[in-house]
Design an enzyme around this catalytic site. Structure first.
Site, PDB file in Angstrom:
ATOM      1  CB  CYS A   5      -1.110   0.047   1.361  1.00 57.35           C
ATOM      2  SG  CYS A   5      -1.841  -1.474   1.303  1.00 57.35           S
ATOM      3  NE  ARG A   8       4.048   2.068  -1.693  1.00 53.09           N
ATOM      4  CZ  ARG A   8       5.402   1.543  -1.334  1.00 53.09           C
ATOM      5  NH1 ARG A   8       6.517   1.808  -2.186  1.00 53.09           N
ATOM      6  NH2 ARG A   8       5.377   1.197  -0.306  1.00 53.09           N
ATOM      7  CD1 TRP A  19      -2.760  -5.292  -4.306  1.00 53.38           C
ATOM      8  CD2 TRP A  19      -1.493  -6.062  -2.620  1.00 53.38           C
ATOM      9  NE1 TRP A  19      -2.611  -6.590  -4.626  1.00 53.38           N
ATOM     10  CE2 TRP A  19      -1.558  -7.114  -3.557  1.00 53.38           C
ATOM     11  CE3 TRP A  19      -0.655  -6.638  -1.629  1.00 53.38           C
ATOM     12  CZ2 TRP A  19      -1.382  -8.354  -3.571  1.00 53.38           C
ATOM     13  CZ3 TRP A  19      -0.282  -7.740  -1.629  1.00 53.38           C
ATOM     14  CH2 TRP A  19      -0.706  -8.587  -2.381  1.00 53.38           C
ATOM     15  CG  ASN A  62       2.953  -0.676   2.970  1.00 58.14           C
ATOM     16  OD1 ASN A  62       2.496  -1.457   2.302  1.00 58.14           O
ATOM     17  ND2 ASN A  62       4.197  -0.247   2.655  1.00 58.14           N
ATOM     18  N   GLY A  63       1.479  -2.826   5.325  1.00 60.45           N
ATOM     19  CA  GLY A  63       2.137  -4.079   5.865  1.00 60.45           C
ATOM     20  C   GLY A  63       1.161  -5.046   6.149  1.00 60.45           C
ATOM     21  CD  GLU A  87       9.869 -10.649 -17.611  1.00 59.74           C
ATOM     22  OE1 GLU A  87       9.434  -9.457 -17.659  1.00 59.74           O
ATOM     23  OE2 GLU A  87       9.545 -11.558 -16.577  1.00 59.74           O
ATOM     24  CE  LYS A 101       7.157  -7.697 -17.679  1.00 58.71           C
ATOM     25  NZ  LYS A 101       7.308  -8.399 -16.607  1.00 58.71           N
ATOM     26  CD  GLU A 108       3.686  -9.136 -14.380  1.00 57.16           C
ATOM     27  OE1 GLU A 108       3.816  -8.921 -13.207  1.00 57.16           O
ATOM     28  OE2 GLU A 108       4.103  -8.832 -15.473  1.00 57.16           O
ATOM     29  CG  HIS A 135      10.269 -34.449 -22.131  1.00 53.81           C
ATOM     30  ND1 HIS A 135      10.460 -35.755 -21.963  1.00 53.81           N
ATOM     31  CD2 HIS A 135      11.388 -33.793 -22.569  1.00 53.81           C
ATOM     32  CE1 HIS A 135      11.675 -36.030 -22.771  1.00 53.81           C
ATOM     33  NE2 HIS A 135      12.078 -34.605 -22.901  1.00 53.81           N
ATOM     34  CE  LYS A 170       7.253  -1.657 -10.559  1.00 55.39           C
ATOM     35  NZ  LYS A 170       7.320  -2.222 -11.768  1.00 55.39           N
TER      36      LYS A 170
END
Length: 607
Positions: free
Chosen positions: A2, A27, A74, A98-99, A479, A483, A486, A502, A602
């Site tokens: 947050c 955030r 968040w 935040n936390g 990656e 992307k 996301e 496989h 983020k």
């Protein structure tokens, strides 16, 4: 995570608090709120959803006052509703957090047993009630906070306002970042320097366990033992202009196109171009004595570490272990004496990675950190700090931070190989020459933006997409898949090309696009062979290669994306561009929120 901000000001703070939240919306954006202290009242306004909803509330019902706190959330404990939005308040106290408070249930049960009533499902509200109890019992705000902080387990950055005390705020941090900003007759609190950029460049970073009383004429900081301390005031160097979109449609798009510049900036810190040698920061340990490297990271940074594993083992012949940070401590890893633990993070505050760093430190490892925020918690605890110079990255999906991480890791691998005697001076100069070529090659890759945008509509209808690559292109495949997941919400997976047969090949049909990363070179034929296995089963292939590779294998593909011909060392940096652009344009085609994808933030500052 947050974002929090507090202002002890000379004039109305509501608009400035919201402006600070706009700069921290990366955030978290599940809900937002502000609370000011005005005429002996706590004036609180909150809204669920994105920050624009709070702006609308304030237009019809402003929050007057020259002192206040604000928060963009968040969600962790409790759904993203107005009742769960911060600030949380009682009759006497309002706070933002935040936390995560790990022992909140025990504390909540105690408070309920004492007759306290809760309006939210959050862990944060227990802190408001604990502080309020102390204030209602007649304790001064500082004494109240001192009594409560030792009772909290977990991670927190707090900013607290008091109804009867309109001249100061109290902040505290443990495991989550918090900075103090110094202005002209005003003082500020913020989660990061970005939030305070329009207000001040003079900031001090609180250290672990610090708490602070913030008044208009300055701040009094105390350490975890409640002793008054001084923390260095520095110039943040973050300007408001750095975090504007300019002419770009999205922050992510802007950050993709900044890569040639920021990679060049980053490499300039690690390369002496005249001598064509690598120059690392000063260190207090013998790099040549490193026997083993343990790389720990999360998400995109983890994939940068996977590429680096190839480089370290190929060039320096040093064995490398690599772990996702959230799993690392829990498998009780064997950490050999003489080991280097290398941590990679954009923010330098990711909770899992920071906890892993401290575990390695406690077990005698030398700590190296590749980080984009050189004042972050990880940076301050490193034996070897290797900063990237990507600048503020606002888009949640990391782009320029990733390529800058790769640039630093390539330089580190080359220097390690040199001091280990595995690389001659001439070979080092050759590597440096290729690294110097990277920014121009990134520019050449960006030239194909419109081509990628045109073919993104072929991928957008898919429900599943596979990415394939060999060697260092295997992490790039993962990656690329990350992307796409996301920001477009399409299910995607990255695989080593040779692993298709496989199991994953069972998924292939005409509805599943397969993105193949295959620069020409020693692994090209093997990758193309695996690509043909896909095509033989009706798979639609998008080939990302250079002119030679496309000429040899591009016929019959759904689409091709041509990259410049580059040395294999810098290929991962260059091939990051097309997978970033493909994800970006597919997301645009689908109409999703590119910069603020659902459920993501983020950096995750809770475990």
């Amino acid at each position: 995570m947050c974002g929090i901000i507090g202002i002890v000001g000379k004039s109305a703070v509501s608009d400035r608090l919201v402006d600070g939240l706009k700069r921290m919306e990366y955030r978290g954006y599940d809900s937002a709120g502000v609370c000011t202290v005005h005429d002996g009242q706590l004036v609180r306004r909150r809204a669920e959803g994105k920050l624009g909803n709070l702006v609308h509330v304030l237009k019809t019902d402003d929050a007057a006052g020259n002192i206040g706190i604000a928060h963009t959330r968040w969600a962790t404990h409790g759904a993203p509703t107005t009742s769960n939005a911060h600030p949380h308040a009682t009759g006497e106290v309002a706070l933002v957090h935040n936390g995560i408070i790990e022992n909140f249930k025990q504390l909540r049960d105690e408070l309920i047993a004492r007759g306290r009533t809760f309006e939210s499902e959050t862990d944060t509200e227990v802190v408001a009630h604990l502080v309020s109890e102390q204030v209602e019992a007649g304790h001064a705000p500082a004494e109240a906070v001192k009594a409560v902080l030792p009772r909290l387990r977990g991670a927190f950055a707090l900013a607290i306002a008091f109804r009867e005390f309109p001249d100061f705020l109290i902040g505290a941090r443990l495991g989550s970042p918090l900075v103090v900003g110094y202005g002209d007759g005003e003082t500020y609190l913020g989660s990061d320097a970005l939030a305070l950029a329009p207000l001040t460049q003079k900031i001090a970073y609180l250290e672990e366990g610090d708490w602070v009383v913030v008044a208009r004429d300055g701040a009094q900081i105390f350490d975890k033992d409640n002793n008054p301390v001084t923390r260095e005031v520095t110039t943040s160097g973050v300007s408001a202009a750095q975090i504007e979109k300019g002419n770009y449609r999205h922050y992510m798009q802007k950050e993709i196109f900044e890569q040639p510049t920021v990679v060049a900036q980053t490499l300039s810190s690690y390369i002496r171009p005249v001598e064509q040698t690598v120059a690392l920061p000063q260190m207090d340990f013998d790099l040549a004595g490193v026997k083993r490297i343990t790389i720990v990271a999360c998400g995109t940074s983890y994939y940068a570490g996977m590429v680096a594993k190839y480089w370290f083992e190929t060039f320096a012949r040093v064995p490398v272990d690599i772990d996702v940070a959230s799993e690392f401590r829990y498998r009780d890893p064997v950490l050999e004496e003489g080991g280097l633990a290398l941590f990679i993070s954009q923010s330098g505050e990711t909770a899992d990675t920071l906890a892993a760093l401290r575990h390695c430190k406690e077990n005698g490892q030398t700590i190296a950190v590749v980080v984009n925020v050189p004042t972050s918690s990880m940076a301050r605890e490193a034996d070897l700090l290797l900063p990237t110079h990507a600048g503020p990255e606002i888009g949640v999906a990391s782009t320029k931070a990733f390529t800058c991480q790769l640039a630093v890791l390539a330089a580190l691998a080359a220097h390690l190989a040199l001091v280990k005697g595995k690389l001659t001076a001439e070979e080092e100069r050759e590597i440096v020459r290729h690294l110097i070529e990277a920014p121009a090659a990134l520019n050449a890759a960006l030239v194909h933006d419109e081509d990628i945008a045109a073919m993104a509509y072929l991928i957008a209808p898919a429900r599943d997409v596979l990415y394939l690559g060999r060697g260092p292109d295997y992490p790039l495949a993962m990656e690329g898949a990350l992307k796409l997941k996301e920001i477009s919400y399409i299910h995607a997976e990255g695989y080593a090309s040779g692993e298709m047969k496989h199991g994953p090949i069972a998924l292939i049909d005409e509805t599943v696009p397969v993105i193949v990363l295959a620069p020409s070179g020693p692994l090209f034929e093997k990758t193309v062979s695996n690509m043909q296995e896909v095509r033989a089963r009706g798979g639609k292939v998008v080939l990302i290669s250079d002119a030679e590779g496309i000429a040899e294998a591009g016929e019959g593909c759904l689409a091709t994306i041509e990259m410049p011909t580059v040395h294999p060392l810098i290929a991962p940096l260059v091939y990051a561009v097309p997978v970033q652009l493909l994800a970006y344009h597919v997301a645009c085609a689908k109409g999703t929120d590119v910069d603020q994808p659902r459920n993501l933030a983020k950096s995750v500052t809770v475990e």
